[in-house]
Design an enzyme around this catalytic site. Structure first.
Site, PDB file in Angstrom:
ATOM      1  CD  GLU A 371      -3.003  -0.695   2.403  1.00  0.00           C
ATOM      2  OE1 GLU A 371      -4.075  -1.319   2.397  1.00  0.00           O
ATOM      3  OE2 GLU A 371      -2.670   0.084   3.328  1.00  0.00           O
ATOM      4  CB  CYS A 372       0.686   4.329   0.123  1.00  0.00           C
ATOM      5  SG  CYS A 372       0.902   6.105  -0.155  1.00  0.00           S
ATOM      6  CB  ALA A 373       5.269   3.616   1.747  1.00  0.00           C
ATOM      7  CG  LEU A 375       2.605   1.803  -5.844  1.00  0.00           C
ATOM      8  CD1 LEU A 375       2.509   0.664  -6.855  1.00  0.00           C
ATOM      9  CD2 LEU A 375       1.427   2.759  -6.014  1.00  0.00           C
ATOM     10  CB  SER A 463      -3.250  -0.255  -4.673  1.00  0.00           C
ATOM     11  OG  SER A 463      -4.156   0.807  -4.530  1.00  0.00           O
TER      12      SER A 463
END
Length: 486
Positions: A371-373, A375, A463
């Site tokens: 998630e986020c980081a 990704l 994502s």
């Protein structure tokens, strides 16, 4: 002060404010620290999706900071998740988000501090920045008290008060509204809590400085607030009618959909390792070993995710991508949450051994949730520096802040969900990934704008979207099942 029997009647307070910047984080964290110093077991909570404030709460109380988010998890889970976190505690302190009545854009009171206070049947203590007003504070407090009669404002804490004379004028004004003043904090140099592009610097990055900051907040609140009155207000609450959330029970009541047939996908150019290398088995041969990124670069994770993975049969072990040169022995699944890899890009890139270890696991088909980081870390590069190369995408810092709740649906079958699964999430980043989605996107955003985003490749689900697995417990079971079968 004496202990309570806790249970569904745990004493509780919500610390709110008319707007952001009023001082509610200082007051909430300081109150947690002050009550803990007096021997109470304090349960810390934060309204909304914020990952950073709960870190300071945990430092103040010695307990895991937990989020209460009516958008991500639904209003029906606010009470159960609260009781889960407050088990065995004498009192709970809930820090609000933004202004008291601010919630998800265009959704009325949904996800607001006011809604959470009503769901918890908890009194609200309003923190008011009084630095540029005197008698006008009465109109402000009266407006917040009368706006929603179902919200019980049990007292006010006046912040940034200039002098004894200023305090007297403010107290006289608030008394006319019939709301007690439970504390006065004088105007002073702010407690050192440095910020950067996404808010406060997390506790994990500050070490002893964070400890000193929390201690200073506790001293200010203890000196300026009536702790006995605040505890008395918290004890005026009654029992909640719901039962505490339990990870095992949540999994039983939320059976997973069938597993998808894994697809090999296309390898990115110039991978660190060749696909198909066998993965080691979990040492005990029974529980699946799931590695979870931690440390200063990856600080964003909800406690319930670990609890759900464990209830689903995983042995969750942590590792620090800034320090550890390979994944924990026997890793069969990998979770990389949010954080600040952009701040530590050089160090992450320099740790080639771990990048290679992550790539080996991903190319083997093992489940990887990023998630986020996470990704960004899986991309080919971040701001021109080599990352893991699992995804054929480049990440960079951006001038644009992407922030807000999202209504999403899974586009592709993955280690987390089958296509068509609807989940609500939250985005919060100042980075961009090119391309923004792979051949098999992770999510289709339904609101506020329609678009596809993220990557599903082999066992990887990557994502920008932060989700709360308590809303869809089958995600954890599905992930652990993929550890068994991939």
């Amino acid at each position: 002060m004496t202990s309570s029997d806790s249970g569904s009647a745990v004493p509780r307070l919500v610390i709110a404010a008319p707007s952001s910047g009023s001082g509610k984080t200082t007051v909430a964290t300081g109150l947690m620290a002050a009550l803990t110093a007096r021997g109470l077991a304090v349960s810390p909570h934060k309204v909304g999706p914020d990952y950073i404030d709960p870190g300071y709460h945990a430092l103040a109380t010695g307990r895991v900071g937990r989020n209460l988010d009516a958008y991500l998890c639904g209003p029906e889970l606010v009470g159960p998740l609260f009781l889960h976190g407050a088990r065995g505690c004498d009192i709970a302190v809930v820090e609000g988000v933004m202004g008291l009545y601010d919630g998800a854009a265009g959704e009325g009171e949904l996800a607001s501090t006011a809604q959470v206070a009503k769901l918890l049947r908890a009194p609200v203590v309003l923190v008011v920045d009084a630095s540029s007003q005197s008698r006008s504070v009465a109109a402000l407090v009266h407006g917040f008290v009368s706006w929603d009669p179902e919200v019980r404002i049990g007292g006010v804490i006046l912040n940034k008060v200039a002098s004894d004379r200023h305090e007297a004028l403010l107290r006289e004004a608030v008394d006319s509204v019939g709301v007690p003043v439970l504390g006065v904090l004088r105007r002073a140099a702010p407690v050192e809590t440095p910020s950067r592009h996404l808010g406060l610097v997390p506790v994990a990055e500050r070490g002893s400085d964070a400890v000193d900051a929390v201690a200073a907040m506790g001293a200010r609140v203890a000196d300026g607030c009536d702790l006995e009155a605040l505890v008395g207000l918290a004890r005026s609450t009654g029992a909640l009618s719901c039962a505490a959330w339990d990870a095992g029970e949540a999994l039983v009541s939320s059976p997973p959909p069938p597993l998808p047939v894994p697809s090999p996908g296309a390898a990115p150019p110039d991978p660190l390792v060749r696909p198909g290398r066998p993965r080691p088995q979990a040492p005990d041969g029974l529980r699946r070993r799931v590695a979870m990124a931690s440390g200063a670069a990856f600080t964003f994770s909800y406690a319930e995710h670990t609890e759900l993975l464990a209830a689903a049969g995983a042995e969750v072990v942590t590792f620090d991508p800034l320090r550890d040169e390979e994944l924990p022995e026997g890793t069969q699944g990998l979770v990389i949450g949010g954080g600040f890899p952009e701040v530590y890009a050089s160090e992450l890139s320099a740790n080639e051994g771990l990048r290679k270890s992550v790539a080996e696991l991903a190319f083997s088909g093992a489940p990887v949730a990023a998630e986020c980081a996470g990704l960004l870390y899986l991309c080919r590069e971040l701001d021109g520096l080599p990352m893991c190369g699992v995804l054929d995408a480049a990440a960079r810092m951006s001038e644009r802040l992407t922030l807000g709740y999202r209504d999403a649906v899974a586009v592709s079958d993955s280690a987390l969900a089958v296509a068509g699964t609807r989940m609500r999430g939250h985005e919060f980043h100042r980075t961009a990934v090119e391309p923004g989605a792979g051949a098999a996107p992770a999510w289709g955003m339904r609101a506020p704008e329609r678009r596809v985003e993220g990557f599903v490749e082999r066992g990887v689900h990557a994502s920008y979207l932060h989700t709360h697995w308590a809303a869809e417990p089958g995600v954890a079971r599905r992930f652990v099942e993929r550890c068994r079968t991939s």
